[in-house]
Design an enzyme around this catalytic site. Structure first.
Site, PDB file in Angstrom:
ATOM      1  N   ASN A   9      40.131  71.954  13.526  1.00  0.00           N
ATOM      2  CA  ASN A   9      41.264  71.207  12.982  1.00  0.00           C
ATOM      3  C   ASN A   9      40.705  69.973  12.284  1.00  0.00           C
ATOM      4  O   ASN A   9      40.274  69.027  12.938  1.00  0.00           O
ATOM      5  CB  ASN A   9      42.203  70.805  14.134  1.00  0.00           C
ATOM      6  N   LYS A  11      42.223  67.798  10.538  1.00  0.00           N
ATOM      7  CA  LYS A  11      43.182  66.693  10.458  1.00  0.00           C
ATOM      8  C   LYS A  11      43.221  66.132   9.021  1.00  0.00           C
ATOM      9  O   LYS A  11      43.037  66.896   8.076  1.00  0.00           O
ATOM     10  CB  LYS A  11      42.852  65.602  11.485  1.00  0.00           C
ATOM     11  N   HIS A  97      50.851  70.319  17.294  1.00  0.00           N
ATOM     12  CA  HIS A  97      49.679  69.520  17.665  1.00  0.00           C
ATOM     13  C   HIS A  97      50.155  68.187  18.248  1.00  0.00           C
ATOM     14  O   HIS A  97      51.177  67.636  17.816  1.00  0.00           O
ATOM     15  CB  HIS A  97      48.788  69.277  16.434  1.00  0.00           C
ATOM     16  N   GLU A  99      49.302  65.226  17.811  1.00  0.00           N
ATOM     17  CA  GLU A  99      49.533  64.130  16.859  1.00  0.00           C
ATOM     18  C   GLU A  99      50.877  64.294  16.162  1.00  0.00           C
ATOM     19  O   GLU A  99      51.514  63.307  15.792  1.00  0.00           O
ATOM     20  CB  GLU A  99      48.361  64.066  15.857  1.00  0.00           C
ATOM     21  N   GLU A 169      45.644  71.209  25.119  1.00  0.00           N
ATOM     22  CA  GLU A 169      44.946  70.019  24.652  1.00  0.00           C
ATOM     23  C   GLU A 169      45.514  68.797  25.363  1.00  0.00           C
ATOM     24  O   GLU A 169      46.534  68.233  24.914  1.00  0.00           O
ATOM     25  CB  GLU A 169      45.137  69.857  23.144  1.00  0.00           C
ATOM     26  N   GLY A 175      40.250  63.263  20.641  1.00  0.00           N
ATOM     27  CA  GLY A 175      39.668  62.206  19.817  1.00  0.00           C
ATOM     28  C   GLY A 175      39.217  60.985  20.596  1.00  0.00           C
ATOM     29  O   GLY A 175      38.943  59.940  20.018  1.00  0.00           O
ATOM     30  N   SER A 215      38.000  66.688  22.568  1.00  0.00           N
ATOM     31  CA  SER A 215      36.616  66.208  22.556  1.00  0.00           C
ATOM     32  C   SER A 215      35.597  67.293  22.929  1.00  0.00           C
ATOM     33  O   SER A 215      34.643  67.025  23.653  1.00  0.00           O
ATOM     34  CB  SER A 215      36.479  64.974  23.461  1.00  0.00           C
TER      35      SER A 215
HETATM   36  C1  PEP Z   1      42.278  68.346  17.995  1.00  0.00           C
HETATM   37  O1  PEP Z   1      42.503  67.732  16.972  1.00  0.00           O
HETATM   38  O2  PEP Z   1      42.981  69.334  18.261  1.00  0.00           O
HETATM   39  C2  PEP Z   1      41.203  67.919  18.877  1.00  0.00           C
HETATM   40  C3  PEP Z   1      41.011  68.567  19.979  1.00  0.00           C
HETATM   41  O3  PEP Z   1      40.449  66.831  18.459  1.00  0.00           O
HETATM   42  P1  PEP Z   1      39.036  66.336  19.075  1.00  0.00           P
HETATM   43  O4  PEP Z   1      38.176  67.565  19.239  1.00  0.00           O
HETATM   44  O5  PEP Z   1      38.511  65.383  18.080  1.00  0.00           O
HETATM   45  O6  PEP Z   1      39.341  65.720  20.403  1.00  0.00           O
END
Ligand code: PEP
Length: 253
Positions: A9, A11, A97, A99, A169, A175, A215
């Site tokens: 992803n 973003k 997601h 966000e 997640e 992040g 992460s």
């Molecule tokens: C994501 O955007 O779905 C995500 C898991 O980001 P990150 O790996 O940066 O934590």
């Protein structure tokens, strides 16, 4: 057996040049794994989907969108439909997601409309679920995830569920550099699979891929993905570095 699935992803990152350079490197380094032992997808920003799909046309890497709108066409300024995404070469689409849930304010009901529209339009939705840190600390993880899964999948038949991938997640791990331990993640993945078995049936629940996201990096990917119910990863930050993303794909293989 569920084939491992690693999706990146991106973003709101990259530009017209770096998006294409990045996928070319990923395609080059995953010739022996992508589409074979591991399903691989990248989800660039909308405006680069077409260029990325073109750059990947002779690879086995799929393209996904980071979002979708549930209407098919019309006066919905700024929105993008399933048929538009198909038209530019997408096969996947992220729905809900964190966000979008927490920054943009998407509700479970809206996310369900997006999942439903994605499937109706021939796309494979990746439904994201996960709890906030305060919800985990209040022992509400299972309750939150149950609501998000039940509402996100509301009205989907057995046949339609087969199109869905779920990504667990935890919001506190996205992040932030904080990762759920493999045991913490496995516990929730197992819970989600049992929930799917309860909502549909056990055999179908065994077929559905549940990815972990939060992460994921080359140094923790293998441990996470060695867990019984972790079928791959939705990767944010590390999917923007070809070497890191390739190492995560390799860890899933
Ligand atoms: C994501 O955007 O779905 C995500 C898991 O980001 P990150 O790996 O940066 O934590």
């Amino acid at each position: 057996m569920r084939k491992p699935f690693v999706a990146g992803n991106w973003k709101m990152n990259t530009n017209s040049q770096t998006s294409v350079e990045l996928v070319k490197c990923i395609a080059c380094g995953s010739v022996e794994t992508a589409g074979q032992s591991v399903t691989v997808a990248v989800c660039p920003p909308f405006v680069y989907l077409q260029a990325v799909a073109k750059a990947l046309s002779s690879s086995n890497i799929a393209v996904g969108a980071q979002d979708i709108y549930f209407e098919s066409d019309g006066a919905f300024t700024g929105e993008i439909s399933a048929s538009m995404l198909k038209d530019v070469g997408c096969s996947y689409c992220i729905c809900g997601h964190s966000e979008r849930r927490h920054i943009i304010g998407e509700s479970d009901e809206l996310i369900n409309k997006k999942v439903t529209a994605a499937i109706a339009g021939g796309l494979l939705p990746i439904l994201c679920v996960g709890e906030l840190i305060e919800e985990r600390e209040a022992s509400q993880t299972n309750k939150v995830v149950t609501r998000q899964v039940k509402k996100g999948l509301a009205g989907l038949s057995v046949e339609k569920l087969r199109a869905v991938t779920i990504a667990y997640e935890p919001v506190w791990a996205i992040g932030t550099g904080l990762t759920a331990t493999p045991e913490q993640a496995q516990e929730v993945h197992d819970f989600i699979r049992k929930l799917l078995a309860e909502m549909y049936d056990g055999e179908l629940a065994e077929e559905i891929r549940i990815l972990y996201g939060g992460s994921v990096k080359p140094n923790n990917a293998a441990d996470l993905m060695s867990q019984k119910d972790i079928d791959g990863s939705l990767v944010g930050g590390a999917s923007l570095k070809a070497d890191d993303f390739l190492a995560i794909i390799q860890a899933a293989a």
